[in-house]
Structure formats: C-alpha cells, structure tokens
Design a protein around this motif. Structure first.
Motif, short mmCIF file in Angstrom:
data_model
loop_
_atom_site.label_atom_id
_atom_site.label_comp_id
_atom_site.label_asym_id
_atom_site.label_seq_id
_atom_site.Cartn_x
_atom_site.Cartn_y
_atom_site.Cartn_z
N LYS A 153 -24.78 27.09 38.22
CA LYS A 153 -24.53 26.59 39.57
C LYS A 153 -23.13 25.97 39.67
O LYS A 153 -22.45 26.12 40.70
N ALA A 154 -22.72 25.29 38.61
CA ALA A 154 -21.39 24.68 38.61
C ALA A 154 -20.30 25.75 38.69
O ALA A 154 -19.28 25.56 39.37
N VAL A 155 -20.49 26.87 38.01
CA VAL A 155 -19.52 27.97 38.09
C VAL A 155 -19.46 28.52 39.51
O VAL A 155 -18.38 28.76 40.07
N MET A 156 -20.62 28.71 40.12
CA MET A 156 -20.68 29.26 41.48
C MET A 156 -20.04 28.31 42.49
O MET A 156 -19.30 28.73 43.37
N ASP A 157 -20.34 27.01 42.33
CA ASP A 157 -19.80 26.02 43.28
C ASP A 157 -18.30 25.79 43.05
O ASP A 157 -17.55 25.57 44.01
N GLY A 158 -17.90 25.83 41.78
CA GLY A 158 -16.50 25.55 41.47
C GLY A 158 -15.57 26.73 41.74
O GLY A 158 -14.38 26.53 42.03
N GLU A 167 -20.99 36.81 38.84
CA GLU A 167 -21.72 37.02 37.59
C GLU A 167 -22.69 35.87 37.34
O GLU A 167 -23.84 36.09 36.94
N ALA A 168 -22.23 34.65 37.59
CA ALA A 168 -23.09 33.48 37.39
C ALA A 168 -24.29 33.52 38.33
O ALA A 168 -25.39 33.07 37.97
N ASN A 169 -24.08 34.07 39.53
CA ASN A 169 -25.16 34.17 40.51
C ASN A 169 -26.32 35.01 39.95
O ASN A 169 -27.49 34.64 40.05
#
Length: 249
Positions: A153-158, A167-169
């Motif tokens: 989630k941090a990758v998606m938000d950041g 990809e993180a999703n």
C-alpha cells in the motif's frame, strides 16, 4: 282366648319375616352392585394405565427417532464441512505453490542478473520506488502477508500511477487472498483486471477473483468470472487452469 291372641299376632310375625327377607335381598343386591362397580373401576384404571404406558412408549420412540435424525443431520453437516475444509486446504496449497513460482521468476529491480541471489550489483543505484517494491515483495516471499499489505500500500500511495505502483496493486490482491480476506481481495483484483486488461497479471487477477469467490461459496459468480477469463485470455496458462476449475465446480 289363646287362639284369638295367636290369630292377632300372626300377621305381625309374618310382616316381620317379610321385612327381614327384603333386607337380606337388598343387602345382597348392594354387595353385587358394589362388586360390579369395583370391577368396572378396576377395568377402567387398567385401561388408563395401559394407555399411559403406550403413550410413554410412543413418546420414547419419537424421541429416539428425533435423536437419530439429528445425528444423521450432524453427520451430514460434518461431512460437508470436512469436504469444504479439504477444498480450502487444497486451494491454499495451490496458491502457495503458485505464489512461490511467480515470485521466484521476479528479478530484483536494476540488479545484475549474474550476481548471486540476495546481492545487488554495486554498479547501479536502485531507485527508491524499486527498493520499496523489492522490500515488499521480499516480505511477501517470507509469507509475512500482513506486513506485505502495509508495504505494498505504501508503494501504491507513494508512487501512484507508476509501473511499480501497478505491480504493487496486483500483489496487494494476492496478499489479501493469502490472508483469506476474500472480499477485499475480490475488490482489488477485479478493479486491477478492469483498469489494466493488458497487464501481464490481468488474467491471473481474474483467476484469483474466482478463487476468492469459491472460498466464499459464491460458485455461480466464480463460474461467470472463469468464463470471462477464458474468453478474454484464451490460450494462457490462467485460462487452462480456469477450464480445469470450471470442470470441478
């Protein structure tokens, strides 16, 4: 004189004798009636006792029948639950195997392919977004799915909209699947497949949607999802697995 007195007393004596006979007859009749009444009362009491005994026996038979039916129902429920547990365990094992296979194919971002696993080539700097995604995927490899959810989630938000965020999703949906948070996984993976239909993970996202629906006993919805997958991505490994899953539903 004596004869005259005798004649006067004779009716009295005869009346007394008649009265004594009537009383005896009345006594006998009363005794007979009392005996008859006693016999009738005893017969009625026996009949009532027999009926009560039969009713108690019938109640016991009904109770035993009810208990047998309840036990049969419980056995049936246990068999269904055991079958569902076995199916869930099999799907979970399949998911773990699939997860290990897919994560094993991933290369560390910007790493030297010739470097030993776990080492990053010193010649190239790793971008923060790649490092964040690599860390999340490494956590996923360790099967710490709760921590992986937070990191993904941090990758998606950041880094919204980036290739790494997309990809993180997908892996976020995978993590929720592994945590058996089926509703969340269905929502994430369905939106992923809809927003990124040409992504390499789109077909697998739909397959995982179906797996989560099956876990929720939403078999009709799962059939629809699997047919959609086969139609949109024919010839893919995910479509082949979808056909097998359809045949088993």
């Amino acid at each position: 004189m004596q004869n005259r007195l005798l004649m006067l007393l004779l009716p009295v004596l005869l009346g007394a004798c008649a009265t004594s006979t009537d009383l005896e007859e009345t006594r006998r009749q009363l005794q007979s009636q009392m005996s008859s009444n006693a016999q009738q009362a005893s017969a009625r009491l026996s009949d009532v006792e027999a009926k009560l005994a039969n009713q108690r026996l019938l109640d016991l038979v009904n109770e035993v029948s009810d208990m047998k039916a309840a036990m049969a129902s419980l056995r049936g429920q246990n068999e269904v639950m055991l079958h569902q547990l076995e199916e869930t365990q099999k799907r979970q094992n399949d998911l773990y195997a699939d997860l290990d296979m897919r994560l094993g194919k991933l290369e560390r971002p910007h790493g030297d392919a010739s470097a030993p696993q776990g080492e990053v080539a010193p010649s190239a700097a790793v971008a923060p977004v790649d490092a964040a995604l690599a860390k999340a995927l490494d956590t996923l490899r360790k099967r710490d799915f709760g921590a992986a959810v937070t990191q993904l989630k941090a990758v998606m938000d950041g880094y919204p909209g980036s290739a790494q965020g997309i990809e993180a999703n997908y892996w976020l949906g995978v993590s929720h699947t592994m945590l058996q948070q089926n509703d969340a996984a269905i929502d994430i993976l369905r939106r992923f497949a809809s927003q990124y239909p040409k992504n390499a993970h789109a077909a697998d996202a739909l397959r995982l949607v179906a797996d989560n629906q099956i876990s929720l006993q939403q078999k009709d919805e799962a059939r629809v999802t699997l047919r959609q997958l086969i139609k949109l991505y024919p010839g893919t490994p995910a479509a082949q697995k979808a056909k097998q899953r359809l045949g088993a539903l």
